[in-house]
Design a protein around this motif. Structure first.
Motif, PDB file in Angstrom:
ATOM      1  N   UNK A   1     -40.358 -21.793 -24.895  1.00 24.50           N
ATOM      2  CA  UNK A   1     -40.663 -22.269 -23.549  1.00 24.50           C
ATOM      3  C   UNK A   1     -41.580 -21.271 -22.864  1.00 24.50           C
ATOM      4  N   UNK A   2     -42.714 -21.771 -22.403  1.00 21.56           N
ATOM      5  CA  UNK A   2     -43.665 -20.948 -21.666  1.00 21.56           C
ATOM      6  C   UNK A   2     -43.428 -21.148 -20.166  1.00 21.56           C
ATOM      7  N   UNK A   3     -43.205 -20.058 -19.439  1.00 22.69           N
ATOM      8  CA  UNK A   3     -43.034 -20.133 -17.987  1.00 22.69           C
ATOM      9  C   UNK A   3     -44.421 -20.115 -17.347  1.00 22.69           C
ATOM     10  N   UNK A   4     -44.831 -21.262 -16.816  1.00 22.50           N
ATOM     11  CA  UNK A   4     -46.147 -21.356 -16.184  1.00 22.50           C
ATOM     12  C   UNK A   4     -46.122 -20.863 -14.744  1.00 22.50           C
TER      13      UNK A   4
ATOM     14  N   UNK B   1     -47.475 -29.685   0.722  1.00 19.58           N
ATOM     15  CA  UNK B   1     -47.298 -28.795   1.867  1.00 19.58           C
ATOM     16  C   UNK B   1     -46.186 -27.786   1.619  1.00 19.58           C
ATOM     17  N   UNK B   2     -45.076 -28.257   1.027  1.00 19.35           N
ATOM     18  CA  UNK B   2     -43.957 -27.353   0.740  1.00 19.35           C
ATOM     19  C   UNK B   2     -44.330 -26.358  -0.348  1.00 19.35           C
ATOM     20  N   UNK B   3     -45.159 -26.791  -1.312  1.00 15.67           N
ATOM     21  CA  UNK B   3     -45.541 -25.915  -2.421  1.00 15.67           C
ATOM     22  C   UNK B   3     -46.378 -24.734  -1.926  1.00 15.67           C
ATOM     23  N   UNK B   4     -47.195 -24.964  -0.912  1.00 12.41           N
ATOM     24  CA  UNK B   4     -48.040 -23.887  -0.379  1.00 12.41           C
ATOM     25  C   UNK B   4     -47.214 -22.796   0.296  1.00 12.41           C
ATOM     26  N   UNK B   5     -46.036 -23.147   0.777  1.00 10.86           N
ATOM     27  CA  UNK B   5     -45.200 -22.171   1.494  1.00 10.86           C
ATOM     28  C   UNK B   5     -44.286 -21.376   0.575  1.00 10.86           C
ATOM     29  N   UNK B   6     -44.231 -21.723  -0.713  1.00 14.45           N
ATOM     30  CA  UNK B   6     -43.336 -21.027  -1.639  1.00 14.45           C
ATOM     31  C   UNK B   6     -43.915 -19.684  -2.061  1.00 14.45           C
ATOM     32  N   UNK B   7     -43.037 -18.720  -2.334  1.00  8.49           N
ATOM     33  CA  UNK B   7     -43.452 -17.425  -2.881  1.00  8.49           C
ATOM     34  C   UNK B   7     -43.599 -17.545  -4.390  1.00  8.49           C
ATOM     35  N   UNK B   8     -44.725 -17.055  -4.909  1.00  9.40           N
ATOM     36  CA  UNK B   8     -44.992 -17.125  -6.338  1.00  9.40           C
ATOM     37  C   UNK B   8     -44.461 -15.870  -7.030  1.00  9.40           C
ATOM     38  N   UNK B   9     -43.415 -16.063  -7.827  1.00  6.89           N
ATOM     39  CA  UNK B   9     -42.828 -14.940  -8.551  1.00  6.89           C
ATOM     40  C   UNK B   9     -43.564 -14.673  -9.847  1.00  6.89           C
ATOM     41  N   UNK B  10     -43.852 -15.725 -10.578  1.00  6.62           N
ATOM     42  CA  UNK B  10     -44.675 -15.644 -11.789  1.00  6.62           C
ATOM     43  C   UNK B  10     -45.796 -16.646 -11.639  1.00  6.62           C
ATOM     44  N   UNK B  11     -47.000 -16.250 -11.959  1.00  7.29           N
ATOM     45  CA  UNK B  11     -48.112 -17.189 -11.878  1.00  7.29           C
ATOM     46  C   UNK B  11     -49.310 -16.582 -12.580  1.00  7.29           C
ATOM     47  N   UNK B  12     -49.944 -17.348 -13.445  1.00  8.96           N
ATOM     48  CA  UNK B  12     -51.177 -16.898 -14.072  1.00  8.96           C
ATOM     49  C   UNK B  12     -50.971 -15.782 -15.070  1.00  8.96           C
ATOM     50  N   UNK B  13     -51.669 -14.663 -14.877  1.00  6.10           N
ATOM     51  CA  UNK B  13     -51.697 -13.586 -15.869  1.00  6.10           C
ATOM     52  C   UNK B  13     -50.382 -12.817 -15.967  1.00  6.10           C
ATOM     53  N   UNK B  14     -49.534 -12.854 -14.928  1.00  5.19           N
ATOM     54  CA  UNK B  14     -48.296 -12.074 -14.983  1.00  5.19           C
ATOM     55  C   UNK B  14     -47.107 -12.862 -15.531  1.00  5.19           C
TER      56      UNK B  14
END
Length: 519
Positions: A372-375, A399-412
């Protein structure tokens, strides 16, 4: 006198039809053969989108994928009811008009057919040599003998003073009439099935069960006369699901067989029985059929929140993104996590392999090396308690997605997780663990009381049209005068004169044998 000199009384007048006249014109137009053929063509043409565009009642997963990939196109499809072609208002209008047209054609056709059956063959013409087929027999032949021999050939016979008239081929009109009756029967069967039948779709994960109740369906489409008590009270549990794949050759990865092993209870209190559900081999219980229509993976996750409590644990059905490799996308929502809600965008790889650019992909649809890859991992208010309905395959509204904090995203994002592996979330917000792999299947349960009547009507239509095309109306006349016997024949069906030539010759031989017997 010129046209300009015509008096007012002599001038042509325009005839106005009036309401009754327009109704008669509309009815004659609707019941004409030309209109019936146009409606049949429109019915066939209207069925084309039903086979090209995914239908909600058959494959809701593909419909959801269209909404994700091209929402504008999906909106237009929905606007024209292309996701539900066979239950759409425009499709119903076509077959209801065809229904009315067939009834309007059948009533006068039946009356004509009854008159034809009661009508006797006409008297023999005086000069039979003018007919398309004629022959003179050697020897005398009595009227009674000629009539007897023609009756043996199953002709309808009428005799007169020195003549015999016979006709055959009434089954042609019978076939034509029954063909139209069969078409009407097919429409009635379809209408009855839509009124008293129902269809439902449900997704079941390995280890879970299903009971045939309205509340258990993901999507339920009842007929107008269907109630909750109309459903057969059966249930089953999905013990196991297996897919056999081609492992070598050019068709490597192609699915060969699907088998869902069920434990079925036909009714409350009935003994449990095993059943292997396969494609095109539905489970049938008292006329209700359950079909296997789709499958996919449901990886099992355990999410621990920031307080060390298990906030979520269970299988998550994933939508297939690449059919050839069964690469699938998953969404995990954890609204009960503390102190903050968690959400994950995941990608399931049944046979994970590393690529040269450092990414990962699935090389085979079977679960040979499931990972499983965490995107993306998010924290914050997912909006699940806002009261607005949400799809389980969408993490949050835009709208709700824009307000969320990104813990993992992209290169990390971390490396793909194998079964039994876990990853800790930043800032002590919890942990997600990939614990097992299950599979899911989608089922369609359908009850259609018009299925067998439609089959019988369809078979009747095939036999009837064969009779109508293969049988020809033909007449045989015999005139006996002064020891001379003249036989004449003609066919009443266009384009069948060549085939009648041989039959006429055989009839002449039979009558000639009778003439020799008399002599």
């Amino acid at each position: 006198m010129s046209v300009t000199e015509l008096s007012q009384d002599q001038a042509p007048k325009h005839v106005r039809l009036g309401p009754i006249g327009w109704l008669r014109w509309a009815w004659r137009t609707l019941t004409s053969m030309k209109t019936a053929l146009i409606l049949l063509f429109l019915l066939a043409l209207g069925s084309v989108p039903g086979s090209l565009v995914p239908q909600r009642g058959v494959d809701p997963d593909k419909v959801a994928r269209i909404y994700e990939q091209n929402p504008v196109l999906a909106e237009w499809y929905d606007r024209f009811q292309l996701f539900e072609v066979f239950t759409s208002s425009w499709f119903a209008a076509v077959y209801l008009l065809l229904f009315a047209s067939l009834i309007g054609c059948l009533i006068p056709r039946t009356a004509t057919y009854v008159r034809e059956l009661r009508r006797k063959p006409p008297a023999a013409p005086k000069n039979l040599s003018r007919l398309p087929h004629s022959a003179t027999l050697e020897g005398g032949l009595s009227v009674d003998e000629a009539a007897r021999r023609l009756r043996k050939l199953r002709f309808r016979v009428v005799t007169g003073d020195g003549w015999v008239s016979a006709e055959k081929g009434y089954l042609r009109e019978t076939g034509n009439l029954f063909f139209h009756i069969a078409l009407l029967g097919i429409l009635l069967a379809i209408g009855g099935g839509s009124l008293f039948g129902y269809r439902g779709n449900v997704l079941v994960v390995e280890g879970d069960g299903f009971a045939n109740t309205v509340a258990a369906y993901d999507r339920f489409i009842p007929g107008g006369q269907v109630s909750a008590e109309s459903l057969e009270p059966f249930s089953f549990q999905l013990d196991d699901f297996k897919v056999a794949y081609q492992v070598t050759g050019d068709k490597k990865g192609q699915a060969l067989d699907y088998t869902a092993r069920l434990k079925v209870t036909d009714s409350p209190g009935a003994p449990v029985r095993d059943y292997d559900l396969k494609v095109n081999e539905p489970l049938e219980i008292d006329g209700t059929q359950t079909y296997l229509i789709g499958n996919g993976y449901a990886p099992v996750f355990k999410v621990t929140d920031g307080k060390g409590q298990v906030a979520f644990e269970g299988p998550v059905p994933c939508l297939i993104e690449q059919k050839a490799t069964m690469t699938s996308g998953c969404v995990v929502k954890v609204p009960d996590a503390q102190p903050v809600q968690l959400g994950f965008l995941l990608q399931f790889l049944p046979t994970s392999v590393p690529l040269t650019d450092g990414s990962y992909a699935s090389a085979f649809p079977g679960e040979l090396n499931p990972e499983v890859q965490i995107l993306g991992a998010f924290s914050g208010d997912l909006g699940v308690r806002s009261g607005k309905p949400q799809s389980v395959y969408v993490l949050a509204e835009d709208e709700a997605l824009k307000k969320l904090d990104r813990l993992f995203m992209g290169s990390n994002t971390p490396k793909p997780l194998a079964v039994g592996q876990s990853v800790d979330l930043p800032d002590g917000k919890g942990k997600i663990e990939f614990t097992a792999v299950k599979q899911w299947i989608t089922l369609q349960t359908a009850y259609d009381p018009g299925r067998m009547p439609a089959l019988v009507a369809g078979a009747t239509a095939v036999v009837a049209i064969a009779l109508s095309l293969m049988i020809r109306r033909r007449r045989i006349f015999v005139r006996i005068k002064e020891g001379e016997t003249v036989v004449g024949g003609l066919t009443r069906t266009e384009g069948s004169a060549a085939g009648f030539t041989e039959e006429f010759a055989d009839i002449v031989k039979v009558l000639s044998a009778g003439a020799k017997d008399v002599r």
